[in-house]
Design an enzyme around this catalytic site. Structure first.
Site, PDB file in Angstrom:
ATOM      1  N   LYS A 298      46.699  36.938  31.208  1.00  0.00           N
ATOM      2  CA  LYS A 298      46.038  36.909  32.517  1.00  0.00           C
ATOM      3  C   LYS A 298      44.605  36.528  32.245  1.00  0.00           C
ATOM      4  O   LYS A 298      43.826  37.085  31.510  1.00  0.00           O
ATOM      5  CB  LYS A 298      45.792  38.437  32.974  1.00  0.00           C
ATOM      6  CG  LYS A 298      45.994  38.620  34.440  1.00  0.00           C
ATOM      7  CD  LYS A 298      46.343  40.009  34.803  1.00  0.00           C
ATOM      8  CE  LYS A 298      46.045  40.188  36.112  1.00  0.00           C
ATOM      9  NZ  LYS A 298      45.974  41.829  36.672  1.00  0.00           N
TER      10      LYS A 298
HETATM   11  C1  E4P Z   1      46.483  42.490  39.665  1.00  0.00           C
HETATM   12  O1  E4P Z   1      47.130  41.972  38.874  1.00  0.00           O
HETATM   13  C2  E4P Z   1      45.379  43.723  39.477  1.00  0.00           C
HETATM   14  O2  E4P Z   1      45.916  44.369  38.325  1.00  0.00           O
HETATM   15  C3  E4P Z   1      45.518  44.706  40.847  1.00  0.00           C
HETATM   16  O3  E4P Z   1      46.335  44.352  41.645  1.00  0.00           O
HETATM   17  C4  E4P Z   1      44.052  45.067  41.140  1.00  0.00           C
HETATM   18  O4  E4P Z   1      44.434  46.007  42.199  1.00  0.00           O
HETATM   19  P1  E4P Z   1      43.227  47.033  42.782  1.00  0.00           P
HETATM   20  O5  E4P Z   1      42.430  46.220  43.992  1.00  0.00           O
HETATM   21  O6  E4P Z   1      44.029  48.177  43.360  1.00  0.00           O
HETATM   22  O7  E4P Z   1      42.634  47.499  41.602  1.00  0.00           O
END
Ligand code: E4P
Length: 217
Positions: A87
């Site tokens: 990522k």
């Molecule tokens: C995406 O891969 C992130 O881990 C996540 O969806 C972020 O979500 P949040 O806005 O609830 O922190």
């Protein structure tokens, strides 16, 4: 649409996995910190444990923000398990890193996507996934779902192979709307997945069936 769970919590991953509908897991540094995972060795072990629990793509995020750092981290992450997807944040060096990973057969998830332009760049660099953050867009007064619709249209017209991984999901309705808008994947908190099960008429209907069943038991 594939279902990923967005957590580093092993109990929640197990619960979603036991439902039999789980296709993968996404994590991020905040989610890892929430579980109290500290130090490189513990982090690597945690990813390994997740990979052993779920047979699907597992996103593991780099924390470097320079090209060399991201490549070095990504190499270590993919060595953990064949299902690891690196990522990478949507920044200039992130795009360069995604291109390098793509050319070297390493799959990537470009995270922190908030606009169509960012998603197009990531797709051009060869990202396996782009992660538009719906909930955070909604939180800032815009409509996150508009972006999913827009990406769905652009990726289809352009024939991009990159998958749209809707992220920052806040509720069951987000999941339904993502399916409607053509997201390839939705990564969700456990509560939002379980929320899909609920309907008061199901509960009322089942109670009546069980009551009536006593009449012929
Ligand atoms: C995406 O891969 C992130 O881990 C996540 O969806 C972020 O979500 P949040 O806005 O609830 O922190």
């Amino acid at each position: 649409m594939k279902f990923f769970i967005d957590t580093a919590n092993l109990a929640q991953i197990k619960e979603a996995s036991e439902l039999g509908i789980l296709d993968g897991v996404t994590t991020n540094p905040s989610l890892m910190a929430k579980e109290g995972i500290k130090g490189e060795e513990a982090i690597m072990q945690h990813y390994k444990t997740i990979c052993e629990m779920v047979d699907g793509d597992i996103s593991a995020e780099v924390i470097s923000t320079d090209f060399e750092g991201m490549i070095a981290e990504g190499k270590k992450l993919v060595a953990i398990h064949k299902n690891i997807v690196v990522k990478v944040p949507m920044i200039k060096d992130g795009i360069k890193a995604i291109k390098w990973f793509t050319e070297n057969g390493i799959r990537t998830n470009c995270t922190l996507i908030f606009s169509a332009g960012q998603a197009i760049l990531a797709a051009k660099a060869g990202a396996s996934y782009v992660s538009p953050f719906i909930g955070r867009i909604d939180d800032s007064g815009w409509d996150g779902m508009d972006l999913i619709h827009q990406l769905s249209q652009i990726f289809s017209v352009q024939g991009y192979k990159t998958e749209i991984l809707a992220a920052s999901i806040r509720n069951p309705n987000h999941i339904i709307k993502c399916a409607e808008a053509g997201a390839d994947v939705c990564t969700c908190p456990l509560d939002s997945i379980l929320g899909l099960l609920k309907h008061p008429l199901t509960d009322i209907g089942l109670a009546k069936f069980l009551e009536d069943a006593k009449k012929f038991a």
